[in-house]
Design a protein around this motif. Structure first.
Motif, PDB file in Angstrom:
ATOM      1  N   GLY A 305     -18.963   3.545  73.024  1.00 21.06           N
ATOM      2  CA  GLY A 305     -18.962   2.700  71.819  1.00 21.06           C
ATOM      3  C   GLY A 305     -19.586   3.468  70.679  1.00 21.06           C
ATOM      4  O   GLY A 305     -20.568   4.204  70.891  1.00 21.06           O
ATOM      5  N   GLY A 306     -19.044   3.317  69.489  1.00 23.18           N
ATOM      6  CA  GLY A 306     -19.579   4.099  68.371  1.00 23.18           C
ATOM      7  C   GLY A 306     -19.675   3.305  67.090  1.00 23.18           C
ATOM      8  O   GLY A 306     -19.688   2.065  67.105  1.00 23.18           O
ATOM      9  N   LEU A 311     -21.680  -0.581  63.343  1.00 20.23           N
ATOM     10  CA  LEU A 311     -21.838   0.316  62.194  1.00 20.23           C
ATOM     11  C   LEU A 311     -23.274   0.391  61.679  1.00 20.23           C
ATOM     12  O   LEU A 311     -23.636   1.325  60.972  1.00 20.23           O
ATOM     13  N   ARG A 312     -24.102  -0.592  62.015  1.00 22.97           N
ATOM     14  CA  ARG A 312     -25.409  -0.719  61.367  1.00 22.97           C
ATOM     15  C   ARG A 312     -26.274   0.556  61.437  1.00 22.97           C
ATOM     16  O   ARG A 312     -26.844   0.949  60.434  1.00 22.97           O
ATOM     17  N   PRO A 313     -26.370   1.212  62.611  1.00 25.71           N
ATOM     18  CA  PRO A 313     -27.190   2.423  62.635  1.00 25.71           C
ATOM     19  C   PRO A 313     -26.672   3.487  61.660  1.00 25.71           C
ATOM     20  O   PRO A 313     -27.448   4.080  60.906  1.00 25.71           O
ATOM     21  N   SER A 314     -25.350   3.697  61.639  1.00 27.75           N
ATOM     22  CA  SER A 314     -24.794   4.721  60.751  1.00 27.75           C
ATOM     23  C   SER A 314     -24.933   4.338  59.290  1.00 27.75           C
ATOM     24  O   SER A 314     -25.263   5.170  58.447  1.00 27.75           O
ATOM     25  N   LEU A 315     -24.677   3.087  58.973  1.00 25.75           N
ATOM     26  CA  LEU A 315     -24.638   2.676  57.567  1.00 25.75           C
ATOM     27  C   LEU A 315     -26.027   2.489  56.966  1.00 25.75           C
ATOM     28  O   LEU A 315     -26.265   2.850  55.816  1.00 25.75           O
ATOM     29  N   TYR A 316     -26.928   1.904  57.724  1.00 25.26           N
ATOM     30  CA  TYR A 316     -28.262   1.592  57.162  1.00 25.26           C
ATOM     31  C   TYR A 316     -29.377   2.350  57.854  1.00 25.26           C
ATOM     32  O   TYR A 316     -30.541   2.062  57.612  1.00 25.26           O
ATOM     33  N   SER A 333     -36.512  11.270  78.967  1.00 23.58           N
ATOM     34  CA  SER A 333     -36.205  12.355  78.030  1.00 23.58           C
ATOM     35  C   SER A 333     -35.819  11.759  76.687  1.00 23.58           C
ATOM     36  O   SER A 333     -35.467  10.582  76.582  1.00 23.58           O
ATOM     37  N   LEU A 334     -35.908  12.608  75.695  1.00 27.15           N
ATOM     38  CA  LEU A 334     -35.645  12.183  74.326  1.00 27.15           C
ATOM     39  C   LEU A 334     -34.202  12.531  73.982  1.00 27.15           C
ATOM     40  O   LEU A 334     -33.791  13.678  74.164  1.00 27.15           O
ATOM     41  N   ALA A 335     -33.427  11.564  73.511  1.00 26.18           N
ATOM     42  CA  ALA A 335     -32.028  11.878  73.235  1.00 26.18           C
ATOM     43  C   ALA A 335     -31.504  11.038  72.073  1.00 26.18           C
ATOM     44  O   ALA A 335     -32.073  10.000  71.727  1.00 26.18           O
ATOM     45  N   ASP A 336     -30.412  11.525  71.474  1.00 25.14           N
ATOM     46  CA  ASP A 336     -29.643  10.711  70.533  1.00 25.14           C
ATOM     47  C   ASP A 336     -28.540  10.022  71.339  1.00 25.14           C
ATOM     48  O   ASP A 336     -27.887  10.678  72.166  1.00 25.14           O
ATOM     49  N   ILE A 337     -28.349   8.739  71.082  1.00 24.62           N
ATOM     50  CA  ILE A 337     -27.236   8.026  71.731  1.00 24.62           C
ATOM     51  C   ILE A 337     -26.107   8.039  70.706  1.00 24.62           C
ATOM     52  O   ILE A 337     -26.246   7.430  69.637  1.00 24.62           O
ATOM     53  N   VAL A 338     -25.029   8.721  71.031  1.00 22.36           N
ATOM     54  CA  VAL A 338     -23.964   8.892  70.047  1.00 22.36           C
ATOM     55  C   VAL A 338     -22.634   8.373  70.593  1.00 22.36           C
ATOM     56  O   VAL A 338     -22.433   8.297  71.800  1.00 22.36           O
ATOM     57  N   GLY A 339     -21.731   8.050  69.645  1.00 27.12           N
ATOM     58  CA  GLY A 339     -20.434   7.516  70.033  1.00 27.12           C
ATOM     59  C   GLY A 339     -19.366   8.602  70.063  1.00 27.12           C
ATOM     60  O   GLY A 339     -19.653   9.782  69.839  1.00 27.12           O
ATOM     61  N   GLY A 345     -22.246  11.251  61.492  1.00 24.18           N
ATOM     62  CA  GLY A 345     -23.025  10.026  61.305  1.00 24.18           C
ATOM     63  C   GLY A 345     -22.768   8.969  62.365  1.00 24.18           C
ATOM     64  O   GLY A 345     -23.235   7.843  62.233  1.00 24.18           O
ATOM     65  N   ASP A 346     -22.026   9.326  63.384  1.00 21.72           N
ATOM     66  CA  ASP A 346     -21.719   8.342  64.427  1.00 21.72           C
ATOM     67  C   ASP A 346     -22.805   8.343  65.494  1.00 21.72           C
ATOM     68  O   ASP A 346     -22.775   9.148  66.418  1.00 21.72           O
ATOM     69  N   PHE A 347     -23.772   7.463  65.324  1.00 20.91           N
ATOM     70  CA  PHE A 347     -24.816   7.343  66.354  1.00 20.91           C
ATOM     71  C   PHE A 347     -25.227   5.885  66.472  1.00 20.91           C
ATOM     72  O   PHE A 347     -25.071   5.096  65.532  1.00 20.91           O
ATOM     73  N   LEU A 348     -25.728   5.545  67.634  1.00 24.11           N
ATOM     74  CA  LEU A 348     -26.254   4.193  67.851  1.00 24.11           C
ATOM     75  C   LEU A 348     -27.774   4.214  67.804  1.00 24.11           C
ATOM     76  O   LEU A 348     -28.419   3.225  67.447  1.00 24.11           O
TER      77      LEU A 348
END
Ligand code: LLP
Length: 418
Positions: A305-306, A311-316, A333-339, A345-348
């Motif tokens: 899912g992206g 959209l909220r994480p990417s937009l705001y 571990s430390l990670a970015d959750i991405v779509g 800019g596609d991340f959750l």
């Protein structure tokens, strides 16, 4: 408060394991709890019980027809901002006399639609719009019930994209020009002045901006009265925030305790337009881990899912808590959750510490019931997610996942290309 909780190490939506829903319906997926939705609505109803009021739920937060039907059956009205939302509200059984219609760009056919439906009132945002509604109402031999949306110039101390009551905002009429606008409205034969509307922004986490803006609106109501213009409805908009992480936004009861004493001695009908505080924490977004990827500087968890779904994480740069659907005791571990979308800019979520996830694991993005599905798109030609409503031990698919057929619905190939 919500109904998504762990039993042993397993995340449940009410009494159903999220994993079971995901297995049957697939991911990406939105899950809503009917119990949470109702509890949130009831919190408003109880808080304002002692006063004449209407709760006009803001459809833009979540307009799933089952969600709307649930709210309609429990006495809720609607705040709409388009002909589409008006259509959905009516279809769900929300009575027209509980519907208010805001938005800076109402089109002629939408105005006709609302007049014919006999909504409670138009919340008018400019003198041009006022003239248009008067003209259209005249043509239909009707009187349009109206309020003017005033901009009280109050800083709600929220994200600039979702703050609407500041002087530089496109919304409403500056409050200092309100009297002249009301006088203008009074001269127009096909308008019936019923109210004042304000909405200062969204995800507001302190009570003061509500009090300050409400006082300004009350003062305006008095000024109007001394000019012979009687107001019946005071529409105070929406905007009450929710806890996404450790915010402590006011409860509706706190709002009523702050606002109702200011109304003593008047018999205004109060209108409230909550969106997020009804639907936000009543929903989660569930996604499956596709791949793990390690760069020298960074770890990525790639999920199905992206930004097209949420959209909220990417937009705001909005924060949503991310939880594993099944807790594990693996190393953190430390990670970015991405779509999967082809955009940087596609991340959750960014830089989250989570117990190590593996391919096929499920994650839940919490507090996604408001401005989640409604802001989703087909970007990258991805079918929109399914939506499920849970009630106790049962769950219901309340919107099927889109199919490839939906991606070309309405499209045609011109003859010269055949
Ligand atoms: N009334 C009016 C006139 C509004 O413009 C809004 C929201 C509401 C009520 C409902 O506000 P709430 O109670 O939900 O705060 N997409 C953004 C939020 C945009 C809000 C726009 N107006 C987000 O995801 O944070």
């Amino acid at each position: 408060m919500h109904d998504f909780k762990y039993i042993k190490s397993e995340l449940y939506a009410e009494d159903v394991p999220v994993r079971e829903i995901a297995r049957k319906v697939g991911t990406p997926l939105y899950i809503y709890s009917q119990n949470t939705l109702l509890r949130h609505l009831k919190a408003y109803q109880d808080a304002f019980d002692d006063s004449s009021h209407i709760i006009c739920y803001a459809l833009k937060a979540n307009s799933n027809p089952a969600v709307l039907r649930l709210l309609a059956k429990n006495g809720c009205g609607a705040d709409v901002v388009s002909g589409g939302e008006l259509h959905l509200a009516r279809k769900a059984g929300i009575p027209a006399h509980k519907i208010v219609y805001a938005g800076v760009g109402k089109k002629e056919d939408e105005i006709v639609q609302a007049l014919k439906a006999r909504i409670l009132m138009f919340n008018i945002e400019s003198s041009d719009e006022m003239a248009a509604i008067n003209e259209i109402a005249g043509r239909l031999n009707k009187k349009a019930p109206i309020a003017l949306r005033v901009n009280p110039d109050i800083d709600p101390e929220t994200h600039p994209y979702i703050s609407t009551g500041l002087r530089e905002s496109k919304f409403g009429i500056p409050i200092e020009n309100a009297l002249e606008h009301y006088k203008l409205a009074r001269k127009l034969p096909h308008l019936e002045i019923l109210g004042i509307h304000k909405h200062i922004g969204s995800q507001i986490t302190s009570i003061q901006p509500f009090i300050d803006s409400f006082k300004k609106v009350l003062f305006l109501a008095q000024t109007l009265k001394s000019n012979g213009i009687e107001i019946r409805h005071l529409d105070m908009g929406g905007g009450l925030g929710i806890p996404y992480s450790n915010e402590h936004p006011p409860h509706p009861a706190e709002l009523s305790r702050a606002v109702l004493p200011l109304l003593k001695g008047n018999n205004f009908n109060l209108i409230l337009e909550p969106g997020r505080s009804i639907a936000g924490n009543a929903g989660i977004f569930v996604s499956t881990v596709l791949y793990l990827k390690k760069h020298p500087e960074k770890e990525f968890v790639i999920v199905d899912g992206g930004m097209n779904d949420l959209l909220r994480p990417s937009l705001y740069n909005a924060f949503h808590s991310v939880q594993p659907v099944k807790k594990n005791k693996r190393r953190k571990s430390l990670a970015d959750i991405v779509g999967p979308i082809c955009e940087s800019g596609d991340f959750l979520a960014k830089n989250r510490e989570l117990n190590h996830l593996s391919r096929g694991d499920l994650i839940a993005v919490m507090s996604s019931g408001a401005y989640g599905f409604t802001m989703s798109s087909n970007y990258n030609s991805r079918p929109r997610a399914a939506e499920v409503m849970v009630k106790g031990k049962e769950f219901y698919v309340v919107r099927a996942r889109e199919t490839y057929r939906d991606l070309s619905r309405g499209a045609t190939i011109p003859g010269f290309l055949k």
